[in-house]
Design a protein around this motif. Structure first.
Motif, PDB file in Angstrom:
ATOM      1  N   LEU A 618       0.836  -1.199   0.000  1.00  0.00           N
ATOM      2  CA  LEU A 618       0.000   0.000   0.000  1.00  0.00           C
ATOM      3  C   LEU A 618       0.875   1.255   0.000  1.00  0.00           C
ATOM      4  O   LEU A 618       0.585   2.239  -0.701  1.00  0.00           O
ATOM      5  CB  LEU A 618      -0.916  -0.020   1.223  1.00  0.00           C
ATOM      6  CG  LEU A 618      -2.118   0.930   1.222  1.00  0.00           C
ATOM      7  CD1 LEU A 618      -3.021   0.665   0.026  1.00  0.00           C
ATOM      8  CD2 LEU A 618      -2.899   0.777   2.524  1.00  0.00           C
ATOM      9  N   GLY A 619       1.955   1.222   0.762  1.00  0.00           N
ATOM     10  CA  GLY A 619       2.872   2.359   0.776  1.00  0.00           C
ATOM     11  C   GLY A 619       3.474   2.628  -0.594  1.00  0.00           C
ATOM     12  O   GLY A 619       3.580   3.780  -1.041  1.00  0.00           O
ATOM     13  N   LEU A 620       3.877   1.566  -1.276  1.00  0.00           N
ATOM     14  CA  LEU A 620       4.448   1.713  -2.612  1.00  0.00           C
ATOM     15  C   LEU A 620       3.434   2.297  -3.596  1.00  0.00           C
ATOM     16  O   LEU A 620       3.753   3.180  -4.397  1.00  0.00           O
ATOM     17  CB  LEU A 620       4.944   0.351  -3.113  1.00  0.00           C
ATOM     18  CG  LEU A 620       6.155  -0.228  -2.383  1.00  0.00           C
ATOM     19  CD1 LEU A 620       6.296  -1.712  -2.660  1.00  0.00           C
ATOM     20  CD2 LEU A 620       7.429   0.502  -2.791  1.00  0.00           C
ATOM     21  N   LEU A 621       2.198   1.790  -3.531  1.00  0.00           N
ATOM     22  CA  LEU A 621       1.175   2.249  -4.471  1.00  0.00           C
ATOM     23  C   LEU A 621       0.721   3.673  -4.161  1.00  0.00           C
ATOM     24  O   LEU A 621       0.525   4.492  -5.073  1.00  0.00           O
ATOM     25  CB  LEU A 621      -0.022   1.297  -4.425  1.00  0.00           C
ATOM     26  CG  LEU A 621       0.275  -0.172  -4.777  1.00  0.00           C
ATOM     27  CD1 LEU A 621      -1.003  -0.994  -4.716  1.00  0.00           C
ATOM     28  CD2 LEU A 621       0.914  -0.288  -6.148  1.00  0.00           C
ATOM     29  N   LEU A 622       0.538   3.987  -2.869  1.00  0.00           N
ATOM     30  CA  LEU A 622       0.068   5.322  -2.511  1.00  0.00           C
ATOM     31  C   LEU A 622       1.121   6.388  -2.808  1.00  0.00           C
ATOM     32  O   LEU A 622       0.786   7.488  -3.279  1.00  0.00           O
ATOM     33  CB  LEU A 622      -0.315   5.363  -1.029  1.00  0.00           C
ATOM     34  CG  LEU A 622      -1.545   4.550  -0.630  1.00  0.00           C
ATOM     35  CD1 LEU A 622      -1.790   4.641   0.868  1.00  0.00           C
ATOM     36  CD2 LEU A 622      -2.789   5.008  -1.394  1.00  0.00           C
ATOM     37  N   THR A 623       2.381   6.090  -2.535  1.00  0.00           N
ATOM     38  CA  THR A 623       3.415   7.092  -2.830  1.00  0.00           C
ATOM     39  C   THR A 623       3.519   7.339  -4.328  1.00  0.00           C
ATOM     40  O   THR A 623       3.790   8.468  -4.757  1.00  0.00           O
ATOM     41  CB  THR A 623       4.782   6.652  -2.279  1.00  0.00           C
ATOM     42  OG1 THR A 623       5.076   5.303  -2.688  1.00  0.00           O
ATOM     43  CG2 THR A 623       4.809   6.720  -0.759  1.00  0.00           C
ATOM     44  N   ARG A 624       3.280   6.297  -5.113  1.00  0.00           N
ATOM     45  CA  ARG A 624       3.297   6.481  -6.566  1.00  0.00           C
ATOM     46  C   ARG A 624       2.153   7.405  -7.005  1.00  0.00           C
ATOM     47  O   ARG A 624       2.331   8.315  -7.821  1.00  0.00           O
ATOM     48  CB  ARG A 624       3.181   5.113  -7.250  1.00  0.00           C
ATOM     49  CG  ARG A 624       3.445   5.148  -8.748  1.00  0.00           C
ATOM     50  CD  ARG A 624       3.282   3.762  -9.335  1.00  0.00           C
ATOM     51  NE  ARG A 624       3.744   3.745 -10.705  1.00  0.00           N
ATOM     52  CZ  ARG A 624       4.965   3.377 -11.087  1.00  0.00           C
ATOM     53  NH1 ARG A 624       5.851   3.009 -10.193  1.00  0.00           N
ATOM     54  NH2 ARG A 624       5.308   3.397 -12.355  1.00  0.00           N
ATOM     55  N   ARG A 625       0.959   7.176  -6.440  1.00  0.00           N
ATOM     56  CA  ARG A 625      -0.188   8.023  -6.775  1.00  0.00           C
ATOM     57  C   ARG A 625       0.019   9.454  -6.244  1.00  0.00           C
ATOM     58  O   ARG A 625      -0.346  10.430  -6.906  1.00  0.00           O
ATOM     59  CB  ARG A 625      -1.469   7.437  -6.163  1.00  0.00           C
ATOM     60  CG  ARG A 625      -1.919   6.130  -6.804  1.00  0.00           C
ATOM     61  CD  ARG A 625      -2.371   6.350  -8.234  1.00  0.00           C
ATOM     62  NE  ARG A 625      -3.513   7.262  -8.306  1.00  0.00           N
ATOM     63  CZ  ARG A 625      -3.800   8.017  -9.358  1.00  0.00           C
ATOM     64  NH1 ARG A 625      -3.016   8.001 -10.416  1.00  0.00           N
ATOM     65  NH2 ARG A 625      -4.869   8.805  -9.347  1.00  0.00           N
TER      66      ARG A 625
END
Length: 802
Positions: A618-625
């Protein structure tokens, strides 16, 4: 009408002052059933219940060859059962030969066992798979009557269980009518386990024993409260040592090997009385583990610091207390560990929990309540993985030519593969035969050939040796052996290659409870000498990094909705109340997202309660967004319960970040070139037989295996992205390291209900997350004091003081 015990057995029970338990009698009465699952508490005589019908059937001495096969998850458990079974056999003078067969069994005995098998053979899934790969397997197993599957819950939770069920489907061909018996103390869904272990579509009969007395379990009271983050239980050393003094033998469980090493080191330094204390985990040399096991059986140790290596049903001496350091993460695992104490049916098991940090106090309380309510957790099983199926096809080819139709029919009798489709099977067979479209031009992957009669066989019979050398689903970490320097230096264990590569001569680290000095690398062996330092580095052991179960997380979220928490310590109650006052407590049906400034950075804390792997993803995906939205994230940290992101701009709108399609699109993009995929590909390709870790000449080290698997991955990603192994890799990554299913579960339960709360400072619940970030990167003697000072400062900012 109950089947009476034969006089010889009745006399033996009477001589020991025993009576047959009702569940043992039920197992005798139903001994002819095709499949039985016995769920009975630890110390309730499950093993004897499983073996009693076999001992009675073998007592007249008329059966020649193998009668009963026993399979366990642990080599040590097989050896322990052999010792325990030998007692009634010897005391009753039964004409029964019992032997074990594991990776530690000498080659000469293994060869003899195939030609002249014992009446009862005790083994592991890997050794059984190897036995079925030989041409003489039909002869060895022809007289097999029963299979006893011990700790079936543990086997069902990994690919080892899938491989075992495929092996049993093969055994049915050699011994039609084979009876199956599953044993466990911790089954959350008996019907599901029954479908897993029974021959499809045969039903399974489930026998539930009386659970016995409730365990005596509580949290250990300590003079010093746990730290706000991290931990490892060092704060509890004085209280733990006092418990060791009060009890005969104490097992002190940890969730990771590194934590066990650190705790043992501190416990030993505090052990001024010189109480005999040992350490036991999977990275230690076999010789050292065996010495500790022998000392336990003899009653020579007062305490053993250990990991999952002592989880399962081994009866180690006179253990009267279990201490679990760190939140158990899983209620079934906790119950299993508790059962090591007072290993008797009539005596309650005694256990103490030691939270490693403040949040773990809440988790430990939730686990305590779940144990008392017999609320076991478990994750739903997916279909049998196809990399294991590929390995099984190669194993079948080693045993001789086979018909694809017959093998498919056989495989679909295995519970995990009951819904396997013919196209899925054919794709695996094609891969085993040629390596797949992009690799079919290479001779090394041309392994199977079809005869004119349609049967498949090994293209080169010499390939059988290489296949057998790589049987198994347990994936080695990239480890190097550690040995004392000098001629004939004693082996100590193993450490990860990455850790070894970081060492320079003179560095010290912990292994096996002792501090050693790194001297150099010689022939892929780390050479060390003993050292008297009191401040070592710590060996980095992979081990198993547990994620909290969804059931346990849901229970914690329900606890948060209480008005007060009288069952918790005062400092933890005050912490949760303050969180509710300044922000909110997380809820199961809503997603809490906090936004606040701290130390010149903007922070966002997402309380997803999805488990460590999912929160990391989730951290990886949210930081990308967030990067796409111009919020300039700088980094994040994840725990089982939350993800904390820091950056340059505040989050104003959270809803757009959590749309499933948005997250899934981001995941696909991220996975395409990520190291997670390459790591997952390497594991699946090794199981499926595309990559060999062991060869007749030498074993590849981790760098060699990684290099070759990375080349293969890049080749397939470019030229054959729909290759079977690429499909398997994506499935495995989504289920394991990435755990996207947990994120989807979170999205489903919140149904778009997101509470974004803007605060003017860090919240009490988020404050420990800042400590997880590692804001105090100071090494040396003052580290613990500085970390404590930083914790106190953060809690003061959050509005809470101890």
């Amino acid at each position: 009408m109950p089947a009476p015990l034969p006089p010889l057995f009745a006399d033996w029970f009477a001589a020991r002052g025993w009576q047959v338990h009702p569940h043992q009698q039920a197992m005798l009465d139903r001994a002819d059933a095709p499949a039985l699952l016995l769920v009975a508490p630890t110390g309730g005589g499950k093993t004897l219940a499983g073996f009693l019908p076999s001992l009675i059937e073998l007592a007249d001495g008329t059966h020649a060859g193998l009668h009963t096969l026993y399979v366990s998850p642990l080599k040590a458990l097989a050896a322990d059962i052999r010792r325990n079974l030998s007692i009634p056999v010897a005391e009753m003078g039964l004409p029964i030969r019992i032997e074990d067969r594991t990776g530690d069994t000498p080659a000469s005995r293994k060869k003899r066992q195939r030609a002249d098998p014992p009446h009862i053979l005790l083994t592991t899934p890997e050794s059984l798979a190897l036995l079925t790969s030989y041409e003489d397997a039909p002869k060895m197993f022809a007289g097999l009557s029963r299979v006893v599957l011990d700790e079936i819950h543990a086997l069902s939770e990994s690919k080892r269980g899938d491989q075992l069920m495929l092996a049993l489907a093969q055994l049915e061909k050699f011994a039609p009518g084979l009876r199956r018996v599953g044993l466990s103390a911790t089954v959350d869904d008996p019907e599901s386990i029954g479908r897993f272990m029974a021959r499809h579509p045969d039903p399974v009969e489930i026998l539930q024993a009386d659970p016995g007395p409730a365990p005596d379990i509580a949290m250990l009271e300590t003079d010093t409260p746990p730290p706000w983050a991290g931990g490892g239980g060092v704060h509890a050393i004085p209280a733990v040592l006092e418990q060791v003094r009060r009890h005969r033998t104490t097992l002190i469980f940890h969730n990771t090997r590194a934590q066990a090493e650190i705790f043992f080191h501190h416990l030993w330094l505090a052990n001024e009385e010189g109480l005999p204390i040992g350490i036991h985990h999977g990275s230690l040399a076999r010789e050292q583990r065996e010495r500790v096991e022998a000392a336990m059986v003899a009653g020579d140790l007062r305490a053993i610091v250990c990991t999952g290596s002592l989880d399962l049903g081994i009866d180690w001496g006179d253990v009267d207390l279990v201490i679990q350091v760190g939140a158990p993460k899983n209620v079934k695992r906790l119950v299993q560990r508790i059962g090591r104490a007072n290993h008797r049916y009539s005596a309650p098991s005694k256990a103490l929990l030691v939270p490693a940090n403040r949040f773990e106090i809440v988790e430990c309380q939730a686990a305590l309540e779940a144990v008392m309510e017999h609320d076991l957790d478990g994750e739903p099983r997916g279909p049998g993985p196809r990399d294991v199926l590929c390995q099984h096809i190669l194993i079948a080819a080693c045993a001789g030519p086979f018909s694809a139709d017959d093998l498919f029919a056989e495989m679909t009798t295995a519970g995990p593969y009951a819904n396997l489709t013919r196209p899925e099977f054919d794709a695996c067979l094609s891969f085993c035969a040629t390596g797949g479209y992009a690799l079919r031009a290479y001779d090394r992957w041309q392994r199977l050939k079809q005869r004119p009669d349609g049967h498949w066989h090994l293209r080169d019979p010499r390939a059988a040796q290489r296949i057998r050398m790589n049987i198994g689903t347990i994936q080695d970490t990239d480890t190097l052996k550690v040995r004392l320097k000098g001629r004939g230096g004693r082996p100590l264990g193993e450490v990860e290659e990455g850790f070894a590569a970081s060492l320079t001569p003179g560095d010290t680290f912990l292994i096996g409870g002792q501090i050693v000095r790194y001297e150099g690398l010689r022939e892929l062996t780390v050479e060390v000498t003993r050292h008297a330092s009191r401040k070592p580095k710590v060996a980095v052991f992979m081990g198993t990094k547990f994620a909290s179960s969804t059931r346990l997380q849901d229970r914690i979220l329900r606890m948060f909705q209480q008005q007060d928490w009288p069952e918790l310590p005062e400092h933890t109650r005050d912490w949760l109340k303050l969180q509710r006052d300044v922000s909110r407590l997380p809820r199961r049906d809503r997603l809490l997202v906090e936004s606040f400034p701290h130390d010149g950075r903007e922070h966002t804390c997402v309380y997803g309660f999805a488990g460590r792997n999912a929160q990391q993803t989730l951290g990886l995906l949210l930081t990308r967004r967030m990067e796409d939205n111009g919020l300039n994230p700088l980094g994040f940290v994840a725990t089982d319960y939350a993800t904390l992101i820091w950056g340059l701009e505040p989050l104003r709108d959270a809803a757009a970040l959590f749309a499933r399609e948005t997250l899934l699109d981001g995941l696909e993009t991220w996975l395409a070139g990520n190291a997670v995929m390459k790591r997952t590909f390497r594991a699946s390709a090794t199981i499926a037989g595309l990559i060999e870790r062991n060869t007749p000449s030498a074993r590849k080290n981790g760098r060699q295996a990684t290099f070759s698997s990375d080349i293969l991955y890049d080749t397939l990603a470019r030229y054959d992205p729909d290759h079977l192994l690429m499909q398997i890799t994506r499935e495995e990554a989504m289920r394991g390291l990435v755990d996207f299913g947990r994120i989807e579960h979170m999205i489903e339960r919140i149904e778009g209900r997101i509470d974004l709360i803007r605060l003017d400072r860090v919240s009490p619940l988020a404050a420990p997350m800042l400590l997880e970030v590692g804001k105090v990167p100071v090494a040396g003697a003052g580290q613990e004091r500085l970390v404590a000072e930083e914790a106190a400062r953060l809690m003061q900012v959050a509005g809470l003081q101890d």
